[in-house]
Design an enzyme around this catalytic site. Structure first.
Site, PDB file in Angstrom:
ATOM      1  CE  LYS A   1      21.438 -14.332 -38.087  1.00  0.00           C
ATOM      2  NZ  LYS A   1      22.255 -15.420 -37.606  1.00  0.00           N
TER       3      LYS A   1
ATOM      4  NE  ARG B   1      27.054 -21.911 -33.403  1.00  0.00           N
ATOM      5  CZ  ARG B   1      25.874 -21.290 -33.507  1.00  0.00           C
ATOM      6  NH1 ARG B   1      25.759 -20.162 -34.163  1.00  0.00           N
ATOM      7  NH2 ARG B   1      24.807 -21.820 -32.953  1.00  0.00           N
TER       8      ARG B   1
ATOM      9  CB  SER C   1      24.452 -16.840 -33.938  1.00  0.00           C
ATOM     10  OG  SER C   1      23.873 -16.981 -35.203  1.00  0.00           O
TER      11      SER C   1
ATOM     12  CG  ASP D   1      25.965 -15.071 -37.362  1.00  0.00           C
ATOM     13  OD1 ASP D   1      26.171 -15.898 -36.462  1.00  0.00           O
ATOM     14  OD2 ASP D   1      24.984 -15.123 -38.112  1.00  0.00           O
TER      15      ASP D   1
ATOM     16  CG  HIS E   1      16.023 -14.757 -35.500  1.00  0.00           C
ATOM     17  ND1 HIS E   1      16.454 -14.452 -36.763  1.00  0.00           N
ATOM     18  CD2 HIS E   1      16.737 -15.840 -35.119  1.00  0.00           C
ATOM     19  CE1 HIS E   1      17.377 -15.307 -37.137  1.00  0.00           C
ATOM     20  NE2 HIS E   1      17.577 -16.172 -36.160  1.00  0.00           N
TER      21      HIS E   1
HETATM   22  N1  URA Z   1      19.602 -19.083 -35.798  1.00  0.00           N
HETATM   23  C1  URA Z   1      20.673 -18.240 -35.879  1.00  0.00           C
HETATM   24  O1  URA Z   1      20.616 -17.174 -36.488  1.00  0.00           O
HETATM   25  N2  URA Z   1      21.793 -18.642 -35.271  1.00  0.00           N
HETATM   26  C2  URA Z   1      21.898 -19.784 -34.583  1.00  0.00           C
HETATM   27  O2  URA Z   1      22.943 -20.035 -34.042  1.00  0.00           O
HETATM   28  C3  URA Z   1      20.789 -20.644 -34.511  1.00  0.00           C
HETATM   29  C4  URA Z   1      19.638 -20.270 -35.127  1.00  0.00           C
END
Ligand code: URA
Length: 452
Positions: free
Chosen positions: A206, A187, A202, A180, A101
């Site tokens: 996930k 946000r 966040s 999220d 990620h």
């Molecule tokens: N990627 C994400 O999944 N969340 C964030 O807050 C920033 C980047």
């Protein structure tokens, strides 16, 4: 419990320091129960968005401890279903399940070529991605620019596709990490994205919900990243790795440079095109360097190779043999995408609203990632409001890259907008993104540090 009291606690009280500046005083650390009260209340619509927005801003200013961040991640994770890839519901899910990620960048399409490459090496990848956020692009928006492609998979379908092809790409929805989905969007429009605990929770909520056993993070720093400084990025990297490990996952982070856009193409469909370039063996050097670095790390985490060198060779072979391209197209078909249309559109699908940005003088180029990313938002690559639709055909093609030498009048970028009106403000930002130096500009190192 009262929401206002929790906001006040996180906000703290201001006192004037001896130098005249205002500082936050008091203990702003929230308990697990207080955090749960806020998240559960928000997801069930008992707490209004304006109170959560206020709390987010307080978190932005006063931060969260490592313990609070862990508690927030747990609450977000359990706001919906948690996928168990080891539950044997679907045959062929062998694991280990490894994902990568990114904390977000401009032109950052690494997940797209990386997933089929790692899958060709035997890694099973449950990839749950996000949408465009602020000036950064989103993997889901890019994938959805492929006609017919769906990123909304049921947990069962998600598992079946991972078992079949080795990877599947989905987004969080009402059922998976709904907290999220709500917080991410809020946000984005309340200027509270750039916060270490909020980004950590966040991303990790996930990643843990999708069922990964191991995680590799691309933590970006620089003008086009949410963390501008190396020090902030290092803090985020250590929060991500430590929180993931505390939740029982193997984890590593690479800190990578995001001062200039990645690759030659920025935009939703344009980045799908660049993915095809990468898998056809002619991807830009920077995109391939990161793709191979992350894919080989995933191969190692999945124990499909013994050494980094062996893992890297396996990844390069997946591209050279054409297997990774085949796998990418297989995934597109799996998720409802129209492969023949994609191949027909490749290189041709461009908005008719276009402009060329030409060099205003001779010199070596510097191209700023934040300004180009922001131009992308105006063009329709990203969003200003949660309800904005992104445009598949919008974006920027960089004919020249940072460090290249240009002559006055040469085309540096082709710019494509969602409509005619957006071109002029976008071109102003693009003009600001480019600077010219008489002295040769040295290429910056792409991977700064690994955190384990
Ligand atoms: N990627 C994400 O999944 N969340 C964030 O807050 C920033 C980047």
């Amino acid at each position: 419990m009262r929401v206002t009291d929790i906001i006040m606690k996180k906000r703290g009280t201001f006192v004037r320091g001896s130098d005249g500046t205002q500082k936050t005083a008091g203990n702003t650390q929230l308990t697990k129960e207080e955090i749960k009260f806020l998240i559960d209340g928000y997801v069930s619509s008992k707490i209004p968005e304006y109170q959560i927005a206020s709390w987010l801003m307080a978190v932005y200013f006063n931060g969260m401890t490592f313990e609070e961040t862990g508690a927030l991640t747990e609450c977000m994770l359990h706001s919906g279903e948690v996928i168990d890839l080891h539950d044997r519901e679907v045959k062929g899910l062998t694991g280990p399940f490894v994902d990568k990620h990114s904390t977000g960048g401009v032109g950052d399409k690494i997940s797209l070529p990386l997933a089929p490459i790692a899958a060709c090496c035997g890694v099973q990848i449950p990839m749950m991605s996000g949408r465009a956020l602020g000036h950064t692009g989103g993997t889901l928006d890019k994938l959805e620019s492929i006609t017919g492609y769906t990123t909304s998979l049921s947990p069962k379908k998600f598992k079946e596709l991972i078992a079949k092809t080795g990877f599947a790409m989905t987004g969080q929805n009402e059922r998976i990490v709904p907290a999220d989905k709500l917080l991410y969007a809020l946000r984005d429009v309340t200027a509270t994205v750039e916060s270490v605990p909020l980004i950590t929770s966040s991303i990790l909520s996930k990643k843990v919900a999708e069922g990964s056993d191991a995680l590799v993070f691309d933590v970006k720093y620089g003008s086009g990243a949410f963390m501008k400084s190396v020090a902030d990025a290092e803090l985020l990297a250590s929060y991500l790795v430590k929180t993931a490990q505390a939740m029982g996952k193997k984890a590593a982070a690479f800190m990578t440079n995001m001062n200039t856009p990645l690759g030659n193409k920025i935009g939703n469909f344009l980045e799908i095109e660049e993915t095809l370039d990468c898998l056809n063996g002619f991807g830009p050097e920077d995109v391939m360097e990161l793709t191979y670095a992350f894919a080989s790390e995933m191969v190692l985490f999945a124990e499909k190779a013994k050494t980094k060198k062996e893992a890297l060779e396996m990844c390069k072979d997946a591209v050279a043999s054409g297997k990774a391209l085949k796998k990418f197209l297989e995934n597109i078909e799996d998720q409802g995408g129209d492969v023949s249309r994609l191949l027909e559109d490749n290189g041709k699908r461009r908005s008719v609203h276009r402009a060329e940005f030409k060099a205003q003088k001779d010199g070596y180029l510097k191209i700023d990632a934040y300004m180009t990313g922001l131009a992308g938002v105006y063009l329709g690559v990203g969003r200003n409001k949660t309800t904005d639709k992104v445009c598949a055909e919008a974006g920027i093609i960089l004919h020249k890259r940072e460090c290249d030498h240009v002559k006055k009048g040469e085309t540096i970028m082709s710019v494509y907008g969602k409509d005619e009106q957006c071109l002029s403000p976008a071109m102003e930002l693009i003009e600001k993104s480019v600077s010219y130096s008489e002295k040769k500009v040295e290429k910056a190192k792409l991977i700064y540090k690994e955190i384990r």
